[in-house]
Design a protein around this motif. Structure first.
Motif, PDB file in Angstrom:
ATOM      1  N   VAL A  57       0.806  -1.217   0.000  1.00 35.94           N
ATOM      2  CA  VAL A  57       0.000   0.000   0.000  1.00 35.94           C
ATOM      3  C   VAL A  57       0.838   1.265   0.000  1.00 35.94           C
ATOM      4  N   ARG A  58       2.143   1.134   0.131  1.00 33.96           N
ATOM      5  CA  ARG A  58       3.020   2.296   0.186  1.00 33.96           C
ATOM      6  C   ARG A  58       3.949   2.309  -1.017  1.00 33.96           C
ATOM      7  N   GLY A  59       4.245   3.501  -1.506  1.00 38.64           N
ATOM      8  CA  GLY A  59       5.250   3.641  -2.545  1.00 38.64           C
ATOM      9  C   GLY A  59       4.814   3.095  -3.889  1.00 38.64           C
ATOM     10  N   SER A  60       5.777   2.582  -4.654  1.00 42.12           N
ATOM     11  CA  SER A  60       5.515   2.107  -5.999  1.00 42.12           C
ATOM     12  C   SER A  60       4.657   0.848  -5.969  1.00 42.12           C
ATOM     13  N   TRP A  61       4.148   0.465  -7.124  1.00 37.13           N
ATOM     14  CA  TRP A  61       3.167  -0.624  -7.156  1.00 37.13           C
ATOM     15  C   TRP A  61       3.762  -1.976  -6.880  1.00 37.13           C
ATOM     16  N   TYR A  62       5.092  -2.141  -7.019  1.00 37.74           N
ATOM     17  CA  TYR A  62       5.651  -3.421  -6.631  1.00 37.74           C
ATOM     18  C   TYR A  62       7.116  -3.267  -6.238  1.00 37.74           C
ATOM     19  N   ALA A  63       7.582  -4.222  -5.519  1.00 35.83           N
ATOM     20  CA  ALA A  63       8.986  -4.362  -5.181  1.00 35.83           C
ATOM     21  C   ALA A  63       9.247  -5.852  -4.997  1.00 35.83           C
ATOM     22  N   ARG A  64      10.480  -6.259  -5.140  1.00 30.88           N
ATOM     23  CA  ARG A  64      10.782  -7.690  -5.058  1.00 30.88           C
ATOM     24  C   ARG A  64      11.144  -8.149  -3.657  1.00 30.88           C
ATOM     25  N   GLY A  65      11.382  -7.212  -2.764  1.00 26.29           N
ATOM     26  CA  GLY A  65      11.710  -7.613  -1.402  1.00 26.29           C
ATOM     27  C   GLY A  65      10.464  -7.777  -0.560  1.00 26.29           C
ATOM     28  N   PRO A  66      10.333  -8.866   0.165  1.00 28.05           N
ATOM     29  CA  PRO A  66       9.132  -9.101   0.966  1.00 28.05           C
ATOM     30  C   PRO A  66       8.899  -8.049   2.041  1.00 28.05           C
ATOM     31  N   ASP A  67       9.949  -7.378   2.497  1.00 27.84           N
ATOM     32  CA  ASP A  67       9.778  -6.360   3.537  1.00 27.84           C
ATOM     33  C   ASP A  67       8.974  -5.155   3.063  1.00 27.84           C
ATOM     34  N   ASN A  68       8.795  -5.018   1.759  1.00 27.76           N
ATOM     35  CA  ASN A  68       8.057  -3.885   1.202  1.00 27.76           C
ATOM     36  C   ASN A  68       6.540  -4.081   1.238  1.00 27.76           C
ATOM     37  N   TYR A  69       6.090  -5.245   1.654  1.00 30.69           N
ATOM     38  CA  TYR A  69       4.669  -5.567   1.620  1.00 30.69           C
ATOM     39  C   TYR A  69       4.062  -5.485   3.009  1.00 30.69           C
ATOM     40  N   ASP A  70       2.806  -5.005   3.037  1.00 33.96           N
ATOM     41  CA  ASP A  70       2.165  -4.658   4.298  1.00 33.96           C
ATOM     42  C   ASP A  70       1.235  -5.743   4.832  1.00 33.96           C
ATOM     43  N   TYR A  71       0.637  -6.509   3.951  1.00 35.33           N
ATOM     44  CA  TYR A  71      -0.323  -7.536   4.364  1.00 35.33           C
ATOM     45  C   TYR A  71       0.015  -8.843   3.649  1.00 35.33           C
ATOM     46  N   TRP A  72      -0.187  -9.941   4.378  1.00 31.63           N
ATOM     47  CA  TRP A  72       0.149 -11.262   3.862  1.00 31.63           C
ATOM     48  C   TRP A  72      -0.981 -12.238   4.094  1.00 31.63           C
ATOM     49  N   GLY A  73      -1.122 -13.168   3.164  1.00 28.85           N
ATOM     50  CA  GLY A  73      -2.025 -14.279   3.374  1.00 28.85           C
ATOM     51  C   GLY A  73      -1.366 -15.349   4.225  1.00 28.85           C
ATOM     52  N   GLN A  74      -2.112 -16.403   4.504  1.00 30.05           N
ATOM     53  CA  GLN A  74      -1.632 -17.465   5.390  1.00 30.05           C
ATOM     54  C   GLN A  74      -0.739 -18.473   4.670  1.00 30.05           C
ATOM     55  N   GLY A  75      -0.748 -18.447   3.364  1.00 30.99           N
ATOM     56  CA  GLY A  75       0.066 -19.381   2.590  1.00 30.99           C
ATOM     57  C   GLY A  75      -0.698 -20.617   2.186  1.00 30.99           C
ATOM     58  N   THR A  76      -0.324 -21.166   1.037  1.00 31.57           N
ATOM     59  CA  THR A  76      -0.921 -22.408   0.557  1.00 31.57           C
ATOM     60  C   THR A  76       0.191 -23.275  -0.033  1.00 31.57           C
ATOM     61  N   GLN A  77       0.173 -24.564   0.300  1.00 29.08           N
ATOM     62  CA  GLN A  77       1.244 -25.475  -0.115  1.00 29.08           C
ATOM     63  C   GLN A  77       1.044 -25.921  -1.558  1.00 29.08           C
ATOM     64  N   VAL A  78       2.119 -25.864  -2.322  1.00 30.34           N
ATOM     65  CA  VAL A  78       2.165 -26.419  -3.675  1.00 30.34           C
ATOM     66  C   VAL A  78       3.285 -27.455  -3.704  1.00 30.34           C
ATOM     67  N   THR A  79       2.939 -28.673  -4.084  1.00 30.86           N
ATOM     68  CA  THR A  79       3.914 -29.754  -4.156  1.00 30.86           C
ATOM     69  C   THR A  79       3.897 -30.352  -5.551  1.00 30.86           C
ATOM     70  N   VAL A  80       5.078 -30.376  -6.192  1.00 31.52           N
ATOM     71  CA  VAL A  80       5.203 -30.896  -7.548  1.00 31.52           C
ATOM     72  C   VAL A  80       6.133 -32.104  -7.499  1.00 31.52           C
ATOM     73  N   SER A  81       5.624 -33.236  -7.905  1.00 27.18           N
ATOM     74  CA  SER A  81       6.413 -34.468  -7.881  1.00 27.18           C
ATOM     75  C   SER A  81       6.937 -34.775  -9.282  1.00 27.18           C
TER      76      SER A  81
END
Length: 125
Positions: free
Chosen positions: A100-124
């Protein structure tokens, strides 16, 4: 407080596809930059893809370019990550994040304000 809820993870064989969804709780969602990150066991969280919330620009990590596509549905306050030609090295917990701050994207996770809980992806193989 924005809440992000991911869904769509699972287990697939190499070469398969999955689509992840990230639903946001807030109606002002359209102002945010959204991104996908992933974290494999023992590794740092890494940038996967980002999308400008007005539906304009996108950005992808080199490792997923040409295989993954991110998109938005503003009416549903939802962002998607379509993952094709999956490889075993794509195995990780996938997170969506809102900026929500600054430019529309950045590659560092510290630049993001809200996060989801995560979902597992497993590729065999």
């Amino acid at each position: 407080q924005v809440q992000l809820v991911e869904s769509g993870g699972g287990s697939v064989q190499a070469g398969g596809s999955l689509r992840l969804s990230c639903a946001a709780s807030e109606r002002t969602f359209s102002r945010y930059g959204m991104a996908w990150f992933r974290q494999a066991p023992g590794k740092e969280r890494e940038f996967v893809a980002a999308i400008q919330r007005n539906g304009g620009s996108t950005s992808y990590a080199d490792s997923v370019k040409g295989r993954f596509t991110t998109s938005t549905d503003n009416a549903k306050n939802t962002v998607y990550l379509q993952m094709n030609s999956l490889k075993p090295e794509d195995t990780a917990v996938y997170y969506c994040a809102a900026k929500v701050r600054g430019s529309w994207y950045a590659r560092g996770p510290d630049n993001y304000d809200y996060w989801g809980q995560g979902t597992q992806v497993t590729v065999s193989s």
